[in-house]
Scaffold this motif. Structure first.
Motif, short mmCIF file in Angstrom:
data_model
loop_
_atom_site.label_atom_id
_atom_site.label_comp_id
_atom_site.label_asym_id
_atom_site.label_seq_id
_atom_site.Cartn_x
_atom_site.Cartn_y
_atom_site.Cartn_z
N LYS A 54 0.69 -1.23 0.01
CA LYS A 54 -0.03 0.00 0.10
C LYS A 54 0.83 1.32 -0.07
O LYS A 54 0.47 2.34 -0.64
CB LYS A 54 -0.80 0.06 1.44
CG LYS A 54 -2.02 1.16 1.30
CD LYS A 54 -3.02 0.85 0.30
CE LYS A 54 -4.17 1.87 0.48
NZ LYS A 54 -5.45 1.71 -0.55
N GLN A 57 2.44 1.62 -3.56
CA GLN A 57 1.17 2.27 -4.37
C GLN A 57 1.05 3.80 -4.13
O GLN A 57 0.77 4.60 -4.81
CB GLN A 57 -0.17 1.56 -4.27
CG GLN A 57 -0.09 0.32 -4.84
CD GLN A 57 -1.45 -0.38 -4.63
OE1 GLN A 57 -2.15 -0.13 -3.68
NE2 GLN A 57 -1.69 -1.42 -5.41
N GLN A 58 0.99 4.05 -2.96
CA GLN A 58 0.80 5.52 -2.35
C GLN A 58 1.94 6.56 -3.06
O GLN A 58 1.62 7.66 -3.48
CB GLN A 58 0.68 5.68 -0.82
CG GLN A 58 0.38 7.21 -0.63
CD GLN A 58 -0.89 7.66 -0.87
OE1 GLN A 58 -1.73 6.88 -1.17
NE2 GLN A 58 -1.07 8.76 -1.10
N GLU A 59 3.11 6.00 -3.04
CA GLU A 59 4.29 6.53 -3.60
C GLU A 59 4.09 6.88 -4.88
O GLU A 59 4.65 7.94 -5.59
CB GLU A 59 5.56 5.91 -3.38
CG GLU A 59 6.10 6.07 -1.85
CD GLU A 59 7.56 5.71 -1.49
OE1 GLU A 59 7.91 4.92 -2.51
OE2 GLU A 59 8.13 6.19 -0.75
N GLU A 62 1.74 9.69 -5.46
CA GLU A 62 2.25 11.07 -5.02
C GLU A 62 3.36 11.52 -6.29
O GLU A 62 3.46 12.83 -6.46
CB GLU A 62 3.25 10.74 -3.72
CG GLU A 62 2.29 10.56 -2.54
CD GLU A 62 3.09 10.57 -1.43
OE1 GLU A 62 4.35 10.39 -1.47
OE2 GLU A 62 2.57 10.29 -0.06
N GLN A 329 2.86 0.99 -11.09
CA GLN A 329 1.94 0.77 -10.08
C GLN A 329 1.22 -0.69 -10.31
O GLN A 329 1.00 -1.38 -9.69
CB GLN A 329 0.66 1.76 -10.30
CG GLN A 329 -0.42 1.75 -9.40
CD GLN A 329 -1.53 2.94 -9.11
OE1 GLN A 329 -1.65 3.44 -10.42
NE2 GLN A 329 -1.82 3.31 -8.20
N ILE A 421 1.74 1.76 4.62
CA ILE A 421 0.22 2.06 5.17
C ILE A 421 -0.55 0.88 5.72
O ILE A 421 -0.81 0.05 4.66
CB ILE A 421 -0.31 2.95 4.10
CG1 ILE A 421 0.47 4.25 3.64
CG2 ILE A 421 -1.70 3.34 4.34
CD1 ILE A 421 0.06 5.05 2.39
N SER A 423 -4.05 -0.49 6.08
CA SER A 423 -5.25 -0.28 5.68
C SER A 423 -6.24 -1.00 6.52
O SER A 423 -5.93 -2.04 7.10
CB SER A 423 -5.70 -0.45 4.39
OG SER A 423 -5.38 -1.77 4.03
#
Length: 460
Positions: A54, A57-59, A62, A329, A421, A423
């Motif tokens: 997670k 993926q967030q990176e 961003e 991704q 992260i 979740s």
């Protein structure tokens, strides 16, 4: 009345079986804890691995924000490849001349390609900003006013360049958050002046601090705006340096491979001494396409257009960051599935451990089973008792595993500097799987316990 009391009696009967299961767990604390270890580590592994995925993926998301939506980046390259030529006939062909990446390339792209929405040329130089005797190394960037919207850069105070300031090359600037903190501290910098090289720049805005990942810089060639002073592109070319201002007397020398520049005034000594030998007026051209589906086709058209303008020399590179990041991704998603599957295997191993311990427990407690059956317990009662015992062990291990998983994810972030992260979805999935494992792997021992002959059980 019998029908009304039956559900209540059924509840009392099964709740009594659960209570017996709890008593059995508490009377064998060490064995129950060891039985739950596999589930604990399995759940912790699932949560921490999914947290890593997670975070990755967030990176990516961003980074997409940092490079902007639907952007194409054109950068110069140091080597040029001669069109329609090979190593064998290089000597027989005259080398072709390309002026390098130039503002006219940007203008041609904007005027020629209908799918292009906005465009911003970029020139970057290293300078030292000075104010009241304080010196601070900065990155000076000349851009168009569209640059801020294209790269999702928001201002904390002030405003971006006006049309007049951009067209006339007015010495105004927008500063990054670190520069604001260094020179102005708690003061409002808007309207004040800062010296860069030999030029005094009036501050008209400050950039809002934003998150920045090192991988974004490494992979996409973008940098943090915190240490950046942004000025209009024309101000850069007029008042600092125009790397495309080439001495016409050495044009023939340039065509042969050598490049000489007329250096503009006002640059740092370190910039002047390290400046080399590139015909590129611009360090980058950022192009924003109107729709995501047009990215690939527009990039191909841009490549052909610049190639034609540069005498068929590949002295540039066209990159589509968003497509690269989306591919990354997708790779991360596959990686997450693999991580989750590996972690899930440990849950299955934990479930097998529960089944083995519960099977051994059936043989150890065979007299207890026979006694319960002798005083009226049905096979269902025995199944519920042992199934409740395995499920409670599994759920308890799952709860402890959740805490361990969250702690492990936090430790990974602190020690390995990997973004994690946790979740809510991963917690629910891990807990649900742990409970399901307890039920599935606890059913076989429970069924075997219920199948015991009471008379044979009492003889043991």
């Amino acid at each position: 009345m019998k029908n009304i009391d039956s559900p209540f009696k059924l509840y009392l009967r099964y709740s009594h079986n659960v209570i017996i299961a709890v008593e059995a767990i508490l009377s064998n604390k060490v064995k129950s804890f060891l039985t739950a270890l596999g589930i604990m580590f399995g759940v912790a592994a699932v949560i921490s691995m999914l947290a890593i995925g997670k975070g990755a993926q967030q990176e990516v998301l961003e980074q997409i924000k940092l490079v902007g939506v639907n952007n194409i980046i054109i950068t110069p390259v140091s080597q040029s490849i001669e069109a329609n030529g090979s190593d064998s006939d290089n000597n027989s062909k005259k080398k072709k001349f390309s002026r390098g990446l130039h503002q006219m390339d940007a203008q041609a792209i904007l005027e020629t390609i209908p799918t292009v929405n906005k465009i911003s040329p970029v020139v970057s130089l290293n300078y030292h900003a000075i104010k009241e005797g304080k010196s601070y190394p900065v990155s000076l960037e000349g851009v168009s006013s569209s640059y801020f919207e294209m790269l999702n850069i928001n201002l904390d105070k002030g405003k971006i360049f006006s049309e007049q300031q951009t067209s006339k090359g007015v010495p105004v600037c927008i500063i990054g958050d670190n520069i604001r903190a260094k020179f102005f501290n708690q003061d409002n910098p808007v309207g004040q002046y800062i010296k860069c090289g030999q030029v005094w720049l009036r501050v008209i805005g400050t950039i809002e601090k934003r998150d920045f990942t090192t991988s974004a810089s490494d992979e996409m060639g973008i940098s943090s705006s915190d240490n950046t002073i942004i000025i209009p592109i024309k101000t850069m070319l007029m008042r600092f340096k125009d790397k495309g201002a080439i001495n016409p007397e050495v044009m023939d020398n340039m065509a042969g491979g050598g490049v000489v520049f007329m250096m503009g005034g006002g640059e740092d000594e370190e910039t002047s001494s390290t400046e080399t030998k590139s015909a590129n007026q611009l360090d980058k051209i950022i192009v924003q396409v109107d729709e995501t589906e047009h990215l690939s086709s527009t990039a191909d058209v841009i490549k052909r257009l610049i190639l034609r303008r540069h005498s068929n020399l590949y002295d540039f590179e066209v990159t589509v960051p968003e497509l690269l990041l989306k591919q990354q991704q997708k790779t991360n998603e596959i990686f997450n599935i693999v991580l989750g599957a590996i972690a899930g295997i440990s849950l299955i191993v934990g479930g097998i451990g529960i089944m083995n311990i519960m099977l051994a427990s059936v043989w150890e407690r065979i007299r207890e089973i026979g006694t319960r059956q002798a005083i009226g317990a049905s096979r269902k009662d025995i199944i519920v008792q042992f199934l409740a015992e395995s499920t409670l062990i599994s759920i308890s291990g799952g709860l402890i595993g959740i805490m361990l998983g969250v702690l492990l994810a936090h430790l990974i972030h602190l020690t390995a500097d990997i973004k994690t992260i946790v979740s809510f979805f991963s917690v629910i999935v891990a807990f649900s799987v742990s409970a399901t494992v307890g039920i599935i792997f606890g059913y076989i021992p429970a069924k075997r316990a219920a199948a015991q002959d009471p008379v044979e059980s009492l003889r043991h």
